[in-house]
Design an enzyme around this catalytic site. Structure first.
Site, PDB file in Angstrom:
ATOM      1  N   ASN A  44       0.843  -1.195   0.000  1.00  0.00           N
ATOM      2  CA  ASN A  44       0.000   0.000   0.000  1.00  0.00           C
ATOM      3  C   ASN A  44       0.881   1.247   0.000  1.00  0.00           C
ATOM      4  O   ASN A  44       1.975   1.270   0.567  1.00  0.00           O
ATOM      5  CB  ASN A  44      -1.039  -0.012   1.121  1.00  0.00           C
ATOM      6  CG  ASN A  44      -0.478  -0.262   2.515  1.00  0.00           C
ATOM      7  OD1 ASN A  44       0.572  -0.870   2.671  1.00  0.00           O
ATOM      8  ND2 ASN A  44      -1.186   0.187   3.528  1.00  0.00           N
ATOM      9  N   GLU A  46       0.307   5.112   0.795  1.00  0.00           N
ATOM     10  CA  GLU A  46      -0.608   6.138   1.293  1.00  0.00           C
ATOM     11  C   GLU A  46      -0.131   7.529   0.894  1.00  0.00           C
ATOM     12  O   GLU A  46       0.974   7.707   0.370  1.00  0.00           O
ATOM     13  CB  GLU A  46      -0.743   5.998   2.821  1.00  0.00           C
ATOM     14  CG  GLU A  46      -1.382   4.664   3.199  1.00  0.00           C
ATOM     15  CD  GLU A  46      -1.637   4.497   4.688  1.00  0.00           C
ATOM     16  OE1 GLU A  46      -1.135   5.314   5.491  1.00  0.00           O
ATOM     17  OE2 GLU A  46      -2.349   3.539   5.037  1.00  0.00           O
ATOM     18  N   CYS A  55      -4.079   0.799  -2.510  1.00  0.00           N
ATOM     19  CA  CYS A  55      -3.968  -0.497  -1.837  1.00  0.00           C
ATOM     20  C   CYS A  55      -2.841  -1.342  -2.439  1.00  0.00           C
ATOM     21  O   CYS A  55      -2.456  -1.173  -3.610  1.00  0.00           O
ATOM     22  CB  CYS A  55      -5.276  -1.277  -1.973  1.00  0.00           C
ATOM     23  SG  CYS A  55      -6.627  -0.655  -0.971  1.00  0.00           S
ATOM     24  N   GLU A  57      -2.971  -4.418  -3.353  1.00  0.00           N
ATOM     25  CA  GLU A  57      -3.436  -5.215  -4.492  1.00  0.00           C
ATOM     26  C   GLU A  57      -3.379  -4.394  -5.777  1.00  0.00           C
ATOM     27  O   GLU A  57      -3.001  -4.896  -6.839  1.00  0.00           O
ATOM     28  CB  GLU A  57      -4.883  -5.685  -4.255  1.00  0.00           C
ATOM     29  CG  GLU A  57      -5.063  -6.612  -3.059  1.00  0.00           C
ATOM     30  CD  GLU A  57      -5.371  -5.858  -1.769  1.00  0.00           C
ATOM     31  OE1 GLU A  57      -4.832  -4.748  -1.562  1.00  0.00           O
ATOM     32  OE2 GLU A  57      -6.152  -6.400  -0.968  1.00  0.00           O
ATOM     33  N   CYS A  91     -10.348  -4.737  -0.258  1.00  0.00           N
ATOM     34  CA  CYS A  91     -11.464  -3.789  -0.165  1.00  0.00           C
ATOM     35  C   CYS A  91     -12.381  -3.968  -1.383  1.00  0.00           C
ATOM     36  O   CYS A  91     -12.031  -4.650  -2.355  1.00  0.00           O
ATOM     37  CB  CYS A  91     -10.940  -2.360  -0.091  1.00  0.00           C
ATOM     38  SG  CYS A  91     -10.373  -1.696  -1.677  1.00  0.00           S
ATOM     39  N   CYS A  94     -10.816  -3.047  -4.759  1.00  0.00           N
ATOM     40  CA  CYS A  94      -9.806  -4.008  -5.229  1.00  0.00           C
ATOM     41  C   CYS A  94     -10.446  -5.311  -5.683  1.00  0.00           C
ATOM     42  O   CYS A  94      -9.958  -5.958  -6.610  1.00  0.00           O
ATOM     43  CB  CYS A  94      -8.761  -4.255  -4.149  1.00  0.00           C
ATOM     44  SG  CYS A  94      -7.588  -2.879  -4.001  1.00  0.00           S
TER      45      CYS A  94
HETATM   46  N1  THU Z   1      -5.301  -1.790   2.455  1.00  0.00           N
HETATM   47  C1  THU Z   1      -4.715  -2.504   1.451  1.00  0.00           C
HETATM   48  O1  THU Z   1      -3.657  -2.134   0.927  1.00  0.00           O
HETATM   49  N2  THU Z   1      -5.316  -3.657   1.051  1.00  0.00           N
HETATM   50  C2  THU Z   1      -6.410  -4.213   1.643  1.00  0.00           C
HETATM   51  O2  THU Z   1      -6.806  -5.302   1.276  1.00  0.00           O
HETATM   52  C3  THU Z   1      -7.101  -3.493   2.729  1.00  0.00           C
HETATM   53  C4  THU Z   1      -6.554  -2.161   3.078  1.00  0.00           C
HETATM   54  C5  THU Z   1      -4.624  -0.571   2.911  1.00  0.00           C
HETATM   55  C6  THU Z   1      -5.255   0.734   2.555  1.00  0.00           C
HETATM   56  C7  THU Z   1      -4.677   1.647   3.615  1.00  0.00           C
HETATM   57  O3  THU Z   1      -3.390   2.097   3.208  1.00  0.00           O
HETATM   58  C8  THU Z   1      -4.501   0.750   4.828  1.00  0.00           C
HETATM   59  O4  THU Z   1      -4.546  -0.574   4.330  1.00  0.00           O
HETATM   60  C9  THU Z   1      -5.566   0.927   5.895  1.00  0.00           C
HETATM   61  O5  THU Z   1      -6.835   0.876   5.342  1.00  0.00           O
END
Ligand code: THU
Length: 137
Positions: A44, A46, A55, A57, A91, A94
């Site tokens: 991920n 941010e 994310c 994925e 999520c 994704c």
């Molecule tokens: N996140 C992912 O990268 N993949 C997931 O399957 C669920 C959530 C990340 C998004 C964000 O940077 C952090 O997790 C918290 O939500």
């Protein structure tokens, strides 16, 4: 439980270590096995403008497409600390992105940082999905 895909877990865990998650502090790694047999891993990423975060994925899928692959055979997601036992399932957005390059029976294996937790098919996570076939592709 025994890990069904240790090579993908190793790749996703390494990517997770490189996550840019200073805001949530929730690091996630994902690794895709593509039709060519290649493995694509992502984390991920941010952003200070929170909604612009990406994310793990999505990062992995972007890398796959940019590398010339198009089909996901299986995918691993690693989120949460070792022993958390909490399922870091993709999520909603994704799940739809995986649908673009996968199929209803594509396996999605969920790990925490300590190891394997559970597997799903995409259809279990995104039933009655809308995909390229709905548009005749
Ligand atoms: N996140 C992912 O990268 N993949 C997931 O399957 C669920 C959530 C990340 C998004 C964000 O940077 C952090 O997790 C918290 O939500």
């Amino acid at each position: 439980m025994t890990s069904p895909v240790p090579d993908l877990f190793t790749a996703a865990l390494a990517a997770r270590d490189r996550a840019h998650a200073p805001y949530s502090r929730f690091k996630v790694g994902a690794a895709i096995r593509s039709e060519s047999g290649a493995i694509y891993a992502g984390c991920n990423v941010e952003n200070a403008a929170y909604p612009q975060g990406q994310c793990a994925e999505s990062t992995a899928m972007g890398l796959m497409v940019a590398s010339g692959d198009r089909r996901i055979v299986e995918i691993v997601v690693v989120g949460g600390e070792a022993g958390s036992g909490l399922l870091c399932t993709p999520c909603g957005g994704c799940r739809q992105r995986i649908r673009e390059f996968g199929a209803p029976d594509t396996p999605i294996h969920i790990y925490d940082a300590g190891g394997y937790l559970r597997s799903f098919t995409l259809d279990q996570l995104l039933p009655f999905s809308f995909g390229p076939d709905n548009l005749g592709f």
